[in-house]
Motif scaffolding. Sequence first.
Motif, PDB file in Angstrom:
ATOM      1  N   UNK A 167     -12.622  15.346 -13.368  1.00  0.00           N
ATOM      2  CA  UNK A 167     -12.366  15.156 -14.712  1.00  0.00           C
ATOM      3  C   UNK A 167     -10.832  15.078 -15.169  1.00  0.00           C
ATOM      4  N   UNK A 168     -10.113  16.271 -14.872  1.00  0.00           N
ATOM      5  CA  UNK A 168      -8.737  16.452 -15.018  1.00  0.00           C
ATOM      6  C   UNK A 168      -8.040  15.313 -14.181  1.00  0.00           C
ATOM      7  N   UNK A 169      -8.112  15.056 -13.078  1.00  0.00           N
ATOM      8  CA  UNK A 169      -7.396  13.969 -12.329  1.00  0.00           C
ATOM      9  C   UNK A 169      -7.591  12.854 -13.120  1.00  0.00           C
ATOM     10  N   UNK A 170      -8.759  12.424 -13.431  1.00  0.00           N
ATOM     11  CA  UNK A 170      -8.902  10.937 -13.845  1.00  0.00           C
ATOM     12  C   UNK A 170      -8.109  10.908 -15.246  1.00  0.00           C
TER      13      UNK A 170
ATOM     14  N   UNK B 122      -2.197  12.715  -6.808  1.00  0.00           N
ATOM     15  CA  UNK B 122      -3.101  11.948  -7.710  1.00  0.00           C
ATOM     16  C   UNK B 122      -2.566  10.538  -8.233  1.00  0.00           C
ATOM     17  N   UNK B 123      -1.168  10.519  -8.303  1.00  0.00           N
ATOM     18  CA  UNK B 123      -0.532   9.342  -8.785  1.00  0.00           C
ATOM     19  C   UNK B 123      -0.704   8.119  -7.499  1.00  0.00           C
ATOM     20  N   UNK B 124      -0.851   8.287  -6.194  1.00  0.00           N
ATOM     21  CA  UNK B 124      -0.614   7.506  -5.181  1.00  0.00           C
ATOM     22  C   UNK B 124      -1.396   6.088  -5.558  1.00  0.00           C
ATOM     23  N   UNK B 125      -2.649   6.118  -6.158  1.00  0.00           N
ATOM     24  CA  UNK B 125      -3.312   4.919  -6.358  1.00  0.00           C
ATOM     25  C   UNK B 125      -2.745   4.073  -7.263  1.00  0.00           C
ATOM     26  N   UNK B 126      -1.724   4.522  -8.003  1.00  0.00           N
ATOM     27  CA  UNK B 126      -0.918   3.777  -9.016  1.00  0.00           C
ATOM     28  C   UNK B 126       0.357   3.112  -8.616  1.00  0.00           C
ATOM     29  N   UNK B 127       0.917   3.681  -7.467  1.00  0.00           N
ATOM     30  CA  UNK B 127       1.975   3.275  -6.939  1.00  0.00           C
ATOM     31  C   UNK B 127       1.984   2.379  -5.794  1.00  0.00           C
ATOM     32  N   UNK B 128       2.700   1.376  -6.005  1.00  0.00           N
ATOM     33  CA  UNK B 128       2.627   0.277  -4.875  1.00  0.00           C
ATOM     34  C   UNK B 128       4.125   0.522  -3.889  1.00  0.00           C
ATOM     35  N   UNK B 129       3.827   0.973  -2.778  1.00  0.00           N
ATOM     36  CA  UNK B 129       4.994   1.219  -1.741  1.00  0.00           C
ATOM     37  C   UNK B 129       5.888   2.108  -2.284  1.00  0.00           C
ATOM     38  N   UNK B 130       5.583   3.382  -2.769  1.00  0.00           N
ATOM     39  CA  UNK B 130       6.734   4.145  -3.189  1.00  0.00           C
ATOM     40  C   UNK B 130       7.633   4.672  -2.045  1.00  0.00           C
ATOM     41  N   UNK B 131       8.891   5.010  -2.522  1.00  0.00           N
ATOM     42  CA  UNK B 131       9.698   5.633  -1.756  1.00  0.00           C
ATOM     43  C   UNK B 131       9.833   7.128  -2.446  1.00  0.00           C
ATOM     44  N   UNK B 132       9.685   8.072  -1.504  1.00  0.00           N
ATOM     45  CA  UNK B 132       9.909   9.493  -1.904  1.00  0.00           C
ATOM     46  C   UNK B 132      11.222  10.017  -1.785  1.00  0.00           C
ATOM     47  N   UNK B 133      11.888  10.795  -2.639  1.00  0.00           N
ATOM     48  CA  UNK B 133      13.150  11.321  -2.456  1.00  0.00           C
ATOM     49  C   UNK B 133      12.912  12.827  -2.592  1.00  0.00           C
ATOM     50  N   UNK B 134      12.924  13.647  -1.397  1.00  0.00           N
ATOM     51  CA  UNK B 134      12.829  15.044  -1.712  1.00  0.00           C
ATOM     52  C   UNK B 134      14.067  15.674  -1.883  1.00  0.00           C
ATOM     53  N   UNK B 135      14.315  16.260  -2.940  1.00  0.00           N
ATOM     54  CA  UNK B 135      15.455  17.039  -3.173  1.00  0.00           C
ATOM     55  C   UNK B 135      15.404  18.546  -2.635  1.00  0.00           C
TER      56      UNK B 135
END
Length: 253
Positions: free
Chosen positions: A88-91, A123-136
């Motif tokens: 429920x929290x994720x949704x 939890x955001x992945x279904x909302x992102x189209x081909x994201x690039x992740x920048x790890x700082x």
Amino acid sequence: EIAMSDWSSDVCSSDLMVILGMHRSGTSSVGGLLKLLGAWPGEDERLLRGADNPRGHFELADLHMACVRRLQAVGADWRNPLAESSAAATDAFRREAALILQTLESRRPWFIKEPRLCLLARELLPLLTRPVFLHVIRDPVAVAASLAKRDGMPADEALALWEHYTREAFAASDGWPCVLIDYDALRSNPIAVTRKLHSELSALGIAHLKMPSDAAIREWVEPNAPGPFTASLSASQHALLEAIRSGRILERA
């Protein structure tokens, strides 16, 4: 200073980025640098500012609050992130985030950042189209020193949090194109690291970026000035740091 996973622009053409990094790791500095490169964080009036970072966090205030509420929904917070998951929290978080991300679509490339996204990016992945992740990544002892100064946090707690956030962040981005940015290297050699970052992002399909002037980069990136602080890494924390510094953390089986 920067390591990149083995994606090519033929595989992944993208125009959105997610900055991930533990609190006090330099994510705000990298966010400002991305804005200099031509990426959009959202309208200025929607961006969070605070006494601990007067130059700005380059994160949407409403996304920040969505992350805070998501953790609170299961009795957690940034400092005590371990809690049972809740569908429920994720949704609820995903519905709220979808409306926020939609407001960025008019200006590409865009990026989001919030340290809590280390815990919530999956939890955001279904909302992102081909994201690039920048790890700082910042020296975890420096992270601990900053948290001790800002929050009075004991070193062992700070290092445990750094390890948890960092492992969660890399787990969330596994299988997606990633770039590692060493914040300490950026502060020591801002021009070279920024040029490499521009090149790596362009190779991953982030279009319409521009290379700022050397003067603009030097004005933005604060020089490295480590203070006196000591803390000891555990064996697992040391192994994680070595995997990051060697780039092995981005290798996929």
